[in-house]
Motif scaffolding. Structure first.
Motif, PDB file in Angstrom:
ATOM      1  N   LEU A 168       0.844  -1.194   0.000  1.00 50.25           N
ATOM      2  CA  LEU A 168       0.000   0.000   0.000  1.00 50.25           C
ATOM      3  C   LEU A 168       0.880   1.245   0.000  1.00 50.25           C
ATOM      4  CD1 LEU A 168       0.265   1.093   3.120  1.00 50.25           C
ATOM      5  CD2 LEU A 168      -1.556  -0.520   3.566  1.00 50.25           C
ATOM      6  N   ARG A 169       0.305   2.385  -0.384  1.00 47.79           N
ATOM      7  CA  ARG A 169       1.022   3.659  -0.421  1.00 47.79           C
ATOM      8  C   ARG A 169       0.380   4.619   0.568  1.00 47.79           C
ATOM      9  NH1 ARG A 169       4.510   3.833  -4.859  1.00 47.79           N
ATOM     10  NH2 ARG A 169       5.433   5.502  -3.621  1.00 47.79           N
ATOM     11  N   TYR A 170       1.202   5.155   1.463  1.00 49.21           N
ATOM     12  CA  TYR A 170       0.707   6.110   2.457  1.00 49.21           C
ATOM     13  C   TYR A 170       0.644   7.515   1.857  1.00 49.21           C
ATOM     14  CZ  TYR A 170       1.447   2.547   6.075  1.00 49.21           C
ATOM     15  OH  TYR A 170       1.396   1.403   6.842  1.00 49.21           O
ATOM     16  N   ARG A 171      -0.250   8.311   2.370  1.00 53.56           N
ATOM     17  CA  ARG A 171      -0.382   9.714   1.991  1.00 53.56           C
ATOM     18  C   ARG A 171      -0.555  10.541   3.262  1.00 53.56           C
ATOM     19  NH1 ARG A 171      -5.163   7.135   1.096  1.00 53.56           N
ATOM     20  NH2 ARG A 171      -7.012   8.001   2.128  1.00 53.56           N
ATOM     21  N   GLU A 172      -0.278  11.828   3.141  1.00 49.08           N
ATOM     22  CA  GLU A 172      -0.399  12.723   4.288  1.00 49.08           C
ATOM     23  C   GLU A 172      -1.814  13.281   4.380  1.00 49.08           C
ATOM     24  OE1 GLU A 172       2.545  15.713   4.846  1.00 49.08           O
ATOM     25  OE2 GLU A 172       4.076  14.571   3.777  1.00 49.08           O
ATOM     26  N   ASP A 173      -2.314  13.332   5.598  1.00 49.14           N
ATOM     27  CA  ASP A 173      -3.594  13.961   5.862  1.00 49.14           C
ATOM     28  C   ASP A 173      -3.369  14.998   6.964  1.00 49.14           C
ATOM     29  OD1 ASP A 173      -6.179  14.723   6.329  1.00 49.14           O
ATOM     30  OD2 ASP A 173      -6.723  12.926   7.454  1.00 49.14           O
ATOM     31  N   LEU A 177      -4.653  19.507  11.165  1.00 54.79           N
ATOM     32  CA  LEU A 177      -3.701  19.351  12.257  1.00 54.79           C
ATOM     33  C   LEU A 177      -3.127  20.695  12.686  1.00 54.79           C
ATOM     34  CD1 LEU A 177      -1.648  16.146  11.380  1.00 54.79           C
ATOM     35  CD2 LEU A 177      -3.386  16.439  13.119  1.00 54.79           C
ATOM     36  N   ARG A 178      -2.953  20.848  13.976  1.00 53.01           N
ATOM     37  CA  ARG A 178      -2.308  22.039  14.517  1.00 53.01           C
ATOM     38  C   ARG A 178      -1.818  21.717  15.922  1.00 53.01           C
ATOM     39  NH1 ARG A 178      -5.910  24.803  17.953  1.00 53.01           N
ATOM     40  NH2 ARG A 178      -8.060  24.027  17.849  1.00 53.01           N
ATOM     41  N   PHE A 179      -0.744  22.395  16.327  1.00 50.90           N
ATOM     42  CA  PHE A 179      -0.221  22.210  17.667  1.00 50.90           C
ATOM     43  C   PHE A 179      -1.191  22.797  18.682  1.00 50.90           C
ATOM     44  CE2 PHE A 179       3.981  21.675  15.649  1.00 50.90           C
ATOM     45  CZ  PHE A 179       4.448  20.594  16.386  1.00 50.90           C
ATOM     46  N   SER A 180      -1.369  22.113  19.797  1.00 51.13           N
ATOM     47  CA  SER A 180      -2.173  22.652  20.883  1.00 51.13           C
ATOM     48  C   SER A 180      -1.366  23.715  21.630  1.00 51.13           C
ATOM     49  CB  SER A 180      -2.572  21.538  21.856  1.00 51.13           C
ATOM     50  OG  SER A 180      -1.412  20.981  22.475  1.00 51.13           O
ATOM     51  N   LEU A 181      -2.028  24.437  22.492  1.00 49.61           N
ATOM     52  CA  LEU A 181      -1.343  25.461  23.285  1.00 49.61           C
ATOM     53  C   LEU A 181      -0.253  24.831  24.131  1.00 49.61           C
ATOM     54  CD1 LEU A 181      -1.045  28.353  24.314  1.00 49.61           C
ATOM     55  CD2 LEU A 181      -2.863  27.868  25.980  1.00 49.61           C
ATOM     56  N   PHE A 182      -0.522  23.655  24.708  1.00 51.10           N
ATOM     57  CA  PHE A 182       0.482  22.982  25.526  1.00 51.10           C
ATOM     58  C   PHE A 182       1.682  22.580  24.682  1.00 51.10           C
ATOM     59  CE2 PHE A 182       2.470  19.214  27.340  1.00 51.10           C
ATOM     60  CZ  PHE A 182       2.683  19.604  28.645  1.00 51.10           C
ATOM     61  N   GLY A 183       1.429  22.094  23.455  1.00 49.79           N
ATOM     62  CA  GLY A 183       2.530  21.702  22.582  1.00 49.79           C
ATOM     63  C   GLY A 183       3.437  22.867  22.246  1.00 49.79           C
ATOM     64  N   GLU A 278      -5.312  10.327  16.246  1.00 49.91           N
ATOM     65  CA  GLU A 278      -3.885  10.160  16.529  1.00 49.91           C
ATOM     66  C   GLU A 278      -3.045  10.646  15.347  1.00 49.91           C
ATOM     67  OE1 GLU A 278      -3.476   6.005  17.443  1.00 49.91           O
ATOM     68  OE2 GLU A 278      -3.460   6.410  19.585  1.00 49.91           O
ATOM     69  N   CYS A 279      -1.941  11.287  15.651  1.00 46.69           N
ATOM     70  CA  CYS A 279      -1.043  11.764  14.598  1.00 46.69           C
ATOM     71  C   CYS A 279       0.397  11.539  15.033  1.00 46.69           C
ATOM     72  CB  CYS A 279      -1.299  13.245  14.291  1.00 46.69           C
ATOM     73  SG  CYS A 279      -1.068  14.357  15.691  1.00 46.69           S
ATOM     74  N   GLN A 280       1.333  11.933  14.194  1.00 44.66           N
ATOM     75  CA  GLN A 280       2.746  11.706  14.452  1.00 44.66           C
ATOM     76  C   GLN A 280       3.508  13.033  14.488  1.00 44.66           C
ATOM     77  OE1 GLN A 280       1.309   9.913  11.465  1.00 44.66           O
ATOM     78  NE2 GLN A 280       0.456   8.713  13.138  1.00 44.66           N
ATOM     79  N   VAL A 281       4.654  13.005  15.154  1.00 44.27           N
ATOM     80  CA  VAL A 281       5.604  14.112  15.121  1.00 44.27           C
ATOM     81  C   VAL A 281       6.772  13.666  14.257  1.00 44.27           C
ATOM     82  CG1 VAL A 281       7.181  15.567  16.437  1.00 44.27           C
ATOM     83  CG2 VAL A 281       4.943  14.995  17.378  1.00 44.27           C
ATOM     84  N   GLU A 282       7.098  14.452  13.235  1.00 47.05           N
ATOM     85  CA  GLU A 282       8.158  14.083  12.295  1.00 47.05           C
ATOM     86  C   GLU A 282       9.230  15.154  12.294  1.00 47.05           C
ATOM     87  OE1 GLU A 282       8.522  12.357   7.760  1.00 47.05           O
ATOM     88  OE2 GLU A 282       6.913  13.762   8.227  1.00 47.05           O
ATOM     89  N   LEU A 283      10.472  14.726  12.321  1.00 43.75           N
ATOM     90  CA  LEU A 283      11.619  15.619  12.260  1.00 43.75           C
ATOM     91  C   LEU A 283      12.151  15.603  10.835  1.00 43.75           C
ATOM     92  CD1 LEU A 283      13.439  17.349  14.205  1.00 43.75           C
ATOM     93  CD2 LEU A 283      14.986  15.395  14.235  1.00 43.75           C
ATOM     94  N   VAL A 284      12.118  16.748  10.167  1.00 45.58           N
ATOM     95  CA  VAL A 284      12.527  16.841   8.764  1.00 45.58           C
ATOM     96  C   VAL A 284      13.729  17.772   8.667  1.00 45.58           C
ATOM     97  CG1 VAL A 284      11.815  17.390   6.413  1.00 45.58           C
ATOM     98  CG2 VAL A 284      10.141  16.486   8.048  1.00 45.58           C
ATOM     99  N   LEU A 301      10.077  20.625  12.807  1.00 48.51           N
ATOM    100  CA  LEU A 301       9.364  19.647  13.609  1.00 48.51           C
ATOM    101  C   LEU A 301       7.883  19.829  13.286  1.00 48.51           C
ATOM    102  CD1 LEU A 301       9.947  17.559  15.935  1.00 48.51           C
ATOM    103  CD2 LEU A 301       9.105  19.323  17.478  1.00 48.51           C
ATOM    104  N   ARG A 302       7.226  18.815  12.745  1.00 47.37           N
ATOM    105  CA  ARG A 302       5.869  19.017  12.270  1.00 47.37           C
ATOM    106  C   ARG A 302       4.951  17.878  12.687  1.00 47.37           C
ATOM    107  NH1 ARG A 302       5.127  17.284   6.092  1.00 47.37           N
ATOM    108  NH2 ARG A 302       6.261  15.337   6.100  1.00 47.37           N
ATOM    109  N   LEU A 303       3.690  18.238  12.866  1.00 52.72           N
ATOM    110  CA  LEU A 303       2.654  17.248  13.080  1.00 52.72           C
ATOM    111  C   LEU A 303       2.193  16.726  11.730  1.00 52.72           C
ATOM    112  CD1 LEU A 303       0.367  18.869  15.809  1.00 52.72           C
ATOM    113  CD2 LEU A 303       1.906  16.931  16.101  1.00 52.72           C
ATOM    114  N   VAL A 304       2.004  15.443  11.619  1.00 54.64           N
ATOM    115  CA  VAL A 304       1.568  14.856  10.352  1.00 54.64           C
ATOM    116  C   VAL A 304       0.767  13.599  10.666  1.00 54.64           C
ATOM    117  CG1 VAL A 304       3.644  13.461  10.080  1.00 54.64           C
ATOM    118  CG2 VAL A 304       2.346  14.134   8.065  1.00 54.64           C
ATOM    119  N   ARG A 305      -0.146  13.268   9.778  1.00 57.88           N
ATOM    120  CA  ARG A 305      -0.909  12.035   9.933  1.00 57.88           C
ATOM    121  C   ARG A 305      -0.797  11.253   8.622  1.00 57.88           C
ATOM    122  NH1 ARG A 305      -5.674  14.040  10.843  1.00 57.88           N
ATOM    123  NH2 ARG A 305      -5.515  14.066  13.110  1.00 57.88           N
TER     124      ARG A 305
END
Length: 358
Positions: A168-173, A177-183, A278-284, A301-305
């Motif tokens: 299968l091929r993954y895609r970004e969604d 997505l956005r960082f919360s105030l705590f993040g 649920e989402c991921q944190v990715e270091l690019v 540093l970005r949020l991505v799903r």
């Protein structure tokens, strides 16, 4: 005004009339007065491209690319600022400063733009594109029409990879997505600067701060262990302090250290709004070629799903922690059959194959 129905067509059989209508409608979605999210300078760059695009299209000609100086002149006019004394050097410095923001912000909000465009009956999006010229010439900027489903170019899979069962091929969604105030509060002491709703950036000498911060956290977490060892000489073993240190090491520090090693981890629920999935944190890390002259290499540093369509049942596949069965890995699990329809995840290839329920 000429009749646009007979104008040339672009790739994907998209008539110029549709692209011009899109260029006329899209600035209303990016209205700075209606939303504070679109008041940054890089959004003015995009609005300038849209203004020039619909102007050429109304005249019945294929919209042309803009030079750096032309683009910044249009941007200043969009902002209502004077253009007197504008030179190519000044324009290049300002455009180079803000263009990465256009690309990053547009990619982050692609899902939101796509949903709005579909509801309006469009078949694609106009993407901001930079054409780098060789031989010392200046770069040019334009809007490229990309039909829905063809916005992101996926890497080519190796021949042996495609022989795996049910690839299968993954895609970004990242539509919402956005960082919360705590993040944001957590990342602020590490000198990350906000680069978008779902992206933080660190560059220059500041890129060493997270490593120093991690070292200080480890030192503070190790103090209880030192105190406990000192008590051994008195015949007292402070198991409580050792347990506290172990918990501190395992839960907060292990994911952060894994991020610098694996480049992607599951995001803590505190980093994004509870209403989100649920989402991921990715270091690019930035490639060397993308670093401006005189600036040090940095990273985002970005949020991505990452999601995919299950090739076994057609359900939705989302990433989860592999647990003990797939230790120290992220795996794709089907929402319909999470125990059996389990797939590997390759961040670079954006692909995975069936793990046969392992």
């Amino acid at each position: 005004m000429s009749d646009l129905s007979d104008t040339p067509q672009c790739e994907g059989a998209c008539p110029l009339s549709e692209r011009v209508r899109f260029a006329q409608w899209f600035p209303m979605l990016l209205d700075r007065d209606r939303s504070g999210d679109y008041r940054e300078v890089f959004w003015d760059l995009l609005r300038a491209l849209l203004t020039q695009y619909q102007g050429d299209g109304k005249d019945g000609i294929e919209p042309r690319s803009l030079s750096t100086q032309e683009l910044w002149r249009w941007t200043l006019e969009e902002r209502g600022e004077p253009v007197d004394g504008l030179t190519s050097d000044k324009a290049r410095k300002r455009v180079n400063e803000h263009w990465p923001g256009v690309e990053e912000a547009f990619a982050e909000l692609q899902g939101r733009f796509t949903d709005a465009a579909r509801k309006k009956g469009f078949s694609g999006l106009l993407w901001p594109t930079k054409d780098k010229s060789e031989g010392g010439r200046s770069s040019t900027y334009r809007l490229e029409w990309r039909p829905f489903g063809a916005s992101t170019a996926l890497p080519i899979l190796p021949a042996d990879y495609e022989k795996q069962p049910f690839v299968l091929r993954y895609r970004e969604d990242r539509s919402s997505l956005r960082f919360s105030l705590f993040g944001r509060l957590f990342l602020w002491p590490l000198l990350f600067r906000r680069h978008g709703e779902a992206s933080m950036r660190i560059d220059g000498v500041r890129r060493y701060v997270p490593a120093v911060g991690l070292g200080l956290m480890i030192l503070l977490a190790g103090l209880p262990v030192v105190i406990a060892l000192l008590q051994l000489g008195k015949g007292v073993l402070e198991w409580g302090w050792i347990a506290v240190a172990a918990v501190f090491f395992w839960f907060p520090l292990r994911p952060l250290m894994r991020l610098y090693d694996r480049f992607i981890i599951m995001a803590s629920p505190l980093f994004y709004p509870f209403s989100e999935k649920e989402c991921q944190v990715e270091l690019v890390r930035d490639p060397e070629a993308a670093v401006l002259p005189g600036r040090s290499r940095g990273y985002n540093l970005r949020l991505v799903r990452y999601v995919a369509d299950c090739p076994l049942c057609g359900g939705n596949v989302s990433l989860r922690d592999g647990g003990l069965g797939q230790f120290n890995r992220l795996v794709g699990c089907c929402d319909e059959e999470p125990g059996e329809h389990v797939f590997s995840f390759d961040r670079k290839l954006r692909a995975g194959y069936w793990l046969q329920g392992r």
